[in-house]
Motif scaffolding. Structure first.
Motif, mmCIF file in Angstrom:
data_model
loop_
_atom_site.group_PDB
_atom_site.id
_atom_site.type_symbol
_atom_site.label_atom_id
_atom_site.label_comp_id
_atom_site.label_asym_id
_atom_site.label_seq_id
_atom_site.Cartn_x
_atom_site.Cartn_y
_atom_site.Cartn_z
ATOM 1 N N ARG A 94 -39.321 19.881 40.221
ATOM 2 C CA ARG A 94 -38.942 19.352 41.533
ATOM 3 C C ARG A 94 -40.175 19.188 42.422
ATOM 4 N NH1 ARG A 94 -35.563 22.996 42.471
ATOM 5 N NH2 ARG A 94 -33.807 21.987 41.449
ATOM 6 N N VAL A 95 -41.069 20.165 42.361
ATOM 7 C CA VAL A 95 -42.308 20.085 43.147
ATOM 8 C C VAL A 95 -43.168 18.915 42.660
ATOM 9 C CG1 VAL A 95 -44.457 21.260 43.773
ATOM 10 C CG2 VAL A 95 -42.323 22.553 43.668
ATOM 11 N N LEU A 96 -43.273 18.772 41.347
ATOM 12 C CA LEU A 96 -44.071 17.681 40.786
ATOM 13 C C LEU A 96 -43.496 16.329 41.187
ATOM 14 C CD1 LEU A 96 -46.429 16.745 39.070
ATOM 15 C CD2 LEU A 96 -44.971 16.953 37.037
ATOM 16 N N SER A 97 -42.171 16.233 41.226
ATOM 17 C CA SER A 97 -41.529 14.991 41.650
ATOM 18 C C SER A 97 -41.894 14.661 43.096
ATOM 19 C CB SER A 97 -40.006 15.120 41.510
ATOM 20 O OG SER A 97 -39.351 13.967 41.996
ATOM 21 N N ILE B 85 -44.634 15.705 44.688
ATOM 22 C CA ILE B 85 -46.063 15.385 44.705
ATOM 23 C C ILE B 85 -46.315 13.948 44.270
ATOM 24 C CG2 ILE B 85 -48.276 15.857 43.568
ATOM 25 C CD1 ILE B 85 -47.398 18.791 43.374
ATOM 26 N N SER B 86 -45.570 13.508 43.259
ATOM 27 C CA SER B 86 -45.808 12.190 42.660
ATOM 28 C C SER B 86 -45.529 11.035 43.620
ATOM 29 C CB SER B 86 -44.960 12.033 41.399
ATOM 30 O OG SER B 86 -43.580 12.027 41.715
ATOM 31 N N LYS B 87 -44.846 11.324 44.735
ATOM 32 C CA LYS B 87 -44.537 10.276 45.722
ATOM 33 C C LYS B 87 -45.743 9.956 46.607
ATOM 34 C CE LYS B 87 -39.654 11.596 45.777
ATOM 35 N NZ LYS B 87 -38.581 12.246 46.556
ATOM 36 N N PHE B 88 -46.777 10.789 46.494
ATOM 37 C CA PHE B 88 -47.984 10.598 47.306
ATOM 38 C C PHE B 88 -49.156 10.275 46.369
ATOM 39 C CE2 PHE B 88 -45.156 13.482 49.446
ATOM 40 C CZ PHE B 88 -45.158 13.053 50.762
ATOM 41 N N SER B 89 -49.919 9.280 46.740
ATOM 42 C CA SER B 89 -51.046 8.873 45.874
ATOM 43 C C SER B 89 -52.266 9.726 46.198
ATOM 44 C CB SER B 89 -51.362 7.388 46.087
ATOM 45 O OG SER B 89 -51.623 7.126 47.458
ATOM 46 N N ARG B 90 -52.237 10.961 45.714
ATOM 47 C CA ARG B 90 -53.336 11.901 45.917
ATOM 48 C C ARG B 90 -53.760 12.455 44.563
ATOM 49 N NH1 ARG B 90 -52.110 9.836 50.004
ATOM 50 N NH2 ARG B 90 -51.687 10.715 52.055
ATOM 51 N N PRO B 91 -55.046 12.701 44.354
ATOM 52 C CA PRO B 91 -55.447 13.382 43.119
ATOM 53 C C PRO B 91 -54.839 14.786 43.077
ATOM 54 C CG PRO B 91 -57.309 13.177 44.628
ATOM 55 C CD PRO B 91 -56.203 12.363 45.212
ATOM 56 N N VAL B 92 -54.313 15.145 41.920
ATOM 57 C CA VAL B 92 -53.636 16.434 41.774
ATOM 58 C C VAL B 92 -54.355 17.269 40.708
ATOM 59 C CG1 VAL B 92 -51.474 17.611 41.214
ATOM 60 C CG2 VAL B 92 -51.416 15.386 42.380
ATOM 61 N N ILE B 93 -54.761 18.462 41.107
ATOM 62 C CA ILE B 93 -55.338 19.425 40.168
ATOM 63 C C ILE B 93 -54.253 20.434 39.814
ATOM 64 C CG2 ILE B 93 -57.074 21.222 39.813
ATOM 65 C CD1 ILE B 93 -58.808 19.796 41.912
ATOM 66 N N LEU B 94 -54.006 20.618 38.539
ATOM 67 C CA LEU B 94 -53.028 21.605 38.096
ATOM 68 C C LEU B 94 -53.733 22.934 37.863
ATOM 69 C CD1 LEU B 94 -50.041 22.060 37.263
ATOM 70 C CD2 LEU B 94 -50.762 21.645 34.910
ATOM 71 N N ALA B 95 -53.328 23.950 38.628
ATOM 72 C CA ALA B 95 -53.900 25.294 38.476
ATOM 73 C C ALA B 95 -52.894 26.164 37.727
ATOM 74 C CB ALA B 95 -54.217 25.897 39.843
ATOM 75 N N LEU B 96 -53.236 26.519 36.504
ATOM 76 C CA LEU B 96 -52.358 27.356 35.675
ATOM 77 C C LEU B 96 -52.664 28.814 35.990
ATOM 78 C CD1 LEU B 96 -53.072 24.620 33.973
ATOM 79 C CD2 LEU B 96 -51.893 25.803 32.141
ATOM 80 N N ASN B 97 -51.816 29.425 36.794
ATOM 81 C CA ASN B 97 -52.076 30.755 37.333
ATOM 82 C C ASN B 97 -51.554 31.871 36.418
ATOM 83 O OD1 ASN B 97 -53.031 32.606 39.210
ATOM 84 N ND2 ASN B 97 -51.161 32.568 40.420
ATOM 85 N N LYS B 98 -51.997 33.070 36.732
ATOM 86 C CA LYS B 98 -51.562 34.309 36.070
ATOM 87 C C LYS B 98 -52.032 34.395 34.615
ATOM 88 C CE LYS B 98 -47.664 34.647 39.243
ATOM 89 N NZ LYS B 98 -46.215 34.876 39.444
ATOM 90 N N LEU C 214 -48.435 20.498 29.396
ATOM 91 C CA LEU C 214 -48.380 20.214 30.831
ATOM 92 C C LEU C 214 -49.119 18.925 31.180
ATOM 93 C CD1 LEU C 214 -48.879 23.805 32.296
ATOM 94 C CD2 LEU C 214 -46.769 22.476 32.241
ATOM 95 N N SER C 215 -50.184 18.636 30.458
ATOM 96 C CA SER C 215 -50.957 17.418 30.746
ATOM 97 C C SER C 215 -50.145 16.152 30.485
ATOM 98 C CB SER C 215 -52.240 17.394 29.922
ATOM 99 O OG SER C 215 -51.955 17.265 28.541
ATOM 100 N N SER C 216 -49.109 16.261 29.661
ATOM 101 C CA SER C 216 -48.270 15.102 29.361
ATOM 102 C C SER C 216 -47.260 14.806 30.471
ATOM 103 C CB SER C 216 -47.518 15.325 28.041
ATOM 104 O OG SER C 216 -46.574 16.378 28.181
ATOM 105 N N LYS C 217 -47.109 15.728 31.422
ATOM 106 C CA LYS C 217 -46.103 15.578 32.477
ATOM 107 C C LYS C 217 -46.587 14.712 33.639
ATOM 108 C CE LYS C 217 -43.945 20.060 31.492
ATOM 109 N NZ LYS C 217 -42.694 19.494 30.927
ATOM 110 N N TYR C 218 -47.903 14.562 33.758
ATOM 111 C CA TYR C 218 -48.445 13.822 34.907
ATOM 112 C C TYR C 218 -49.925 13.544 34.642
ATOM 113 C CZ TYR C 218 -49.155 12.602 39.852
ATOM 114 O OH TYR C 218 -49.434 11.948 41.032
ATOM 115 N N GLN C 219 -50.464 12.543 35.307
ATOM 116 C CA GLN C 219 -51.882 12.226 35.151
ATOM 117 C C GLN C 219 -52.692 13.073 36.138
ATOM 118 O OE1 GLN C 219 -52.704 8.046 35.167
ATOM 119 N NE2 GLN C 219 -54.909 8.312 34.902
ATOM 120 N N PHE C 220 -52.912 14.324 35.754
ATOM 121 C CA PHE C 220 -53.634 15.246 36.616
ATOM 122 C C PHE C 220 -55.126 14.921 36.628
ATOM 123 C CE2 PHE C 220 -49.937 17.783 35.164
ATOM 124 C CZ PHE C 220 -49.380 18.069 36.398
#
Length: 295
Positions: free
Chosen positions: A104-107, A109-122, A139-145
C-alpha cells in the motif's frame, strides 16, 4: 564545489524503524521511538549538514489502514503530503517480511515521480546472509528503485551506504537551513514528544493511542527549566491507569521523561504532570488543531 541540498522523505508502514533510522543518521534522538506502531504522529524535519551537502530528512508517521477517527486520517495525510515536495524518498521495509501495508505504501509512493531508495531494515536479525540476495532480487522486481540498501537502523550497519546513495541523488542547490540547525521543531514540542514516548513505552497496548500531551508552561531560568504539561485521555479509566496506585505510575513516567528532557536541554528540569479527561479528543477537529495536529 557547489552545494547540494534537498528534502528526503523517510516513509514506510508503522513500526518499521523510520524514526530509529533518522535518529541514527543525525546521531541525535530527535524522533521518539517505541515498539508500538504509530508512535510517530507528526512530520518532523531532521537536518544534517556535512561540508557541501545538506540533507533535510522528513520523518513521517507510518501509513496504515483500519483506523477511522479524524486523528488517524490526519496522520495518514501528514505522511502522504510529505511526498509532494521532496526530492528523494527512502522507503523502509523489514528485509524478512513484505506485507500488504508495504504494498500500500509503495502504491502511494509510485504516484509521485521521485527517485526511491529501498532501505531493507533490521538486517542485524539476519542469521543466514545467503537469504539477503534472493530477498533483494525479489523486492527489486516490485518497482524501479534508484537503489537497494541493506541496513540496520538499530546498530547503524549500512546507514553510511544509504547516506552516500542519498547524497548522489540530491540536487545542486543552496542550503535551506543554517549549517548548525538540527530540526525545525522547538524545545516545547520536543518535550511534549518525550513525555508521550514514556507513555507509549510504559502503558499497555491500547491506552497510548488515545493519549496526547500539551505543554502549558515552559519557563527557562539560568539554571533550571520549569515545565508543566497536561496528559489528555479520552476516558476516566485511562486516567486511573496512567496515575496508577498512589500515583506511582505517573511518578515513573515523569521521572523517566525528566531525565531525557534534561539531556535535551542541558539543564535541570522541574517537571509537573497532570492527567485530564477530554472525551472524544481524537475525533474533535478544533482540539486536534489546538494540539498541533493539522491537515
Amino acid at each position: 564545489m557547489k552545494n547540494k541540498c534537498g528534502l528526503v522523505a523517510i516513509v514506510g508502514r508503522p513500526n518499521v524503524g523510520k524514526s530509529t533510522l533518522l535518529n541514527k543518521i543525525l546521531d541525535f534522538k530527535l524522533s521518539i521511538t517505541s515498539r508500538k506502531a504509530q508512535t510517530t504522529r507528526h512530520k518532523i524535519l531532521g537536518i544534517k549538514t556535512e561540508k557541501n551537502i545538506q540533507a533535510v530528512y522528513v520523518d513521517t508517521p507510518g501509513l496504515h489502514s483500519g483506523r477511522r477517527k479524524k486523528l488517524h486520517r490526519i496522520i495518514n495525510r501528514a505522511a502522504l503530503s510529505a511526498l509532494e515536495d521532496v526530492d528523494i524518498v527512502v522507503f523502509v521495509v523489514d528485509f524478512y517480511r513484505w506485507s500488504e501495508d508495504d504494498a500500500r505504501v509503495l502504491s502511494a509512493i509510485s504516484k509521485f515521480s521521485r527517485p526511491v531508495i529501498l532501505a531493507l531494515n533490521k538486517t542485524d536479525q539476519l542469521k543466514d546472509k545467503k537469504k539477503l540476495l534472493p530477498t533483494m532480487q525479489d523486492l527489486s522486481s516490485k518497482y524501479q528503485f534508484a537503489a537497494l540498501v541493506p541496513i540496520s537502523a538499530k546498530n547503524g550497519r549500512g546507514v553510511d551506504d544509504l547516506e552516500k546513495e542519498i547524497s548522489e541523488l540530491l540536487p545542486e542547490k543552496d542550503f535551506y537551513f543554517d549549517e548548525d540547525q538540527l530540526t525545525d521543531r522547538n524545545d516545547r514540542f520536543l518535550v511534549s514528544e518525550i513525555i508521550r514516548e514514556k507513555l507509549m513505552r510504559l502503558l499497555g497496548k491500547e491506552v497510548p493511542y488515545e493519549v496526547t500531551v500539551e505543554v502549558e508552561l515552559f519557563k527557562e531560568d539560568e539554571k533550571i527549566v520549569h515545565i508543566a504539561a497536561v496528559i489528555y485521555v479520552e476516558r476516566s479509566g485511562q486516567k486511573v491507569i496512567i496515575i496508577g496506585k498512589k500515583g506511582e505510575k505517573l511518578k515513573l513516567i515523569g521521572s523517566s521523561a525528566r531525565k531525557d528532557i534534561e539531556k535535551l536541554l542541558g539543564k535541570k528540569v522541574y517537571l509537573q504532570l497532570w492527567v485530564k479527561v477530554k472525551t472524544g479528543w481524537t475525533d474533535d477537529e478544533r482540539m486536534l488543531k489546538d494540539l498541533g495536529y493539522s491537515e
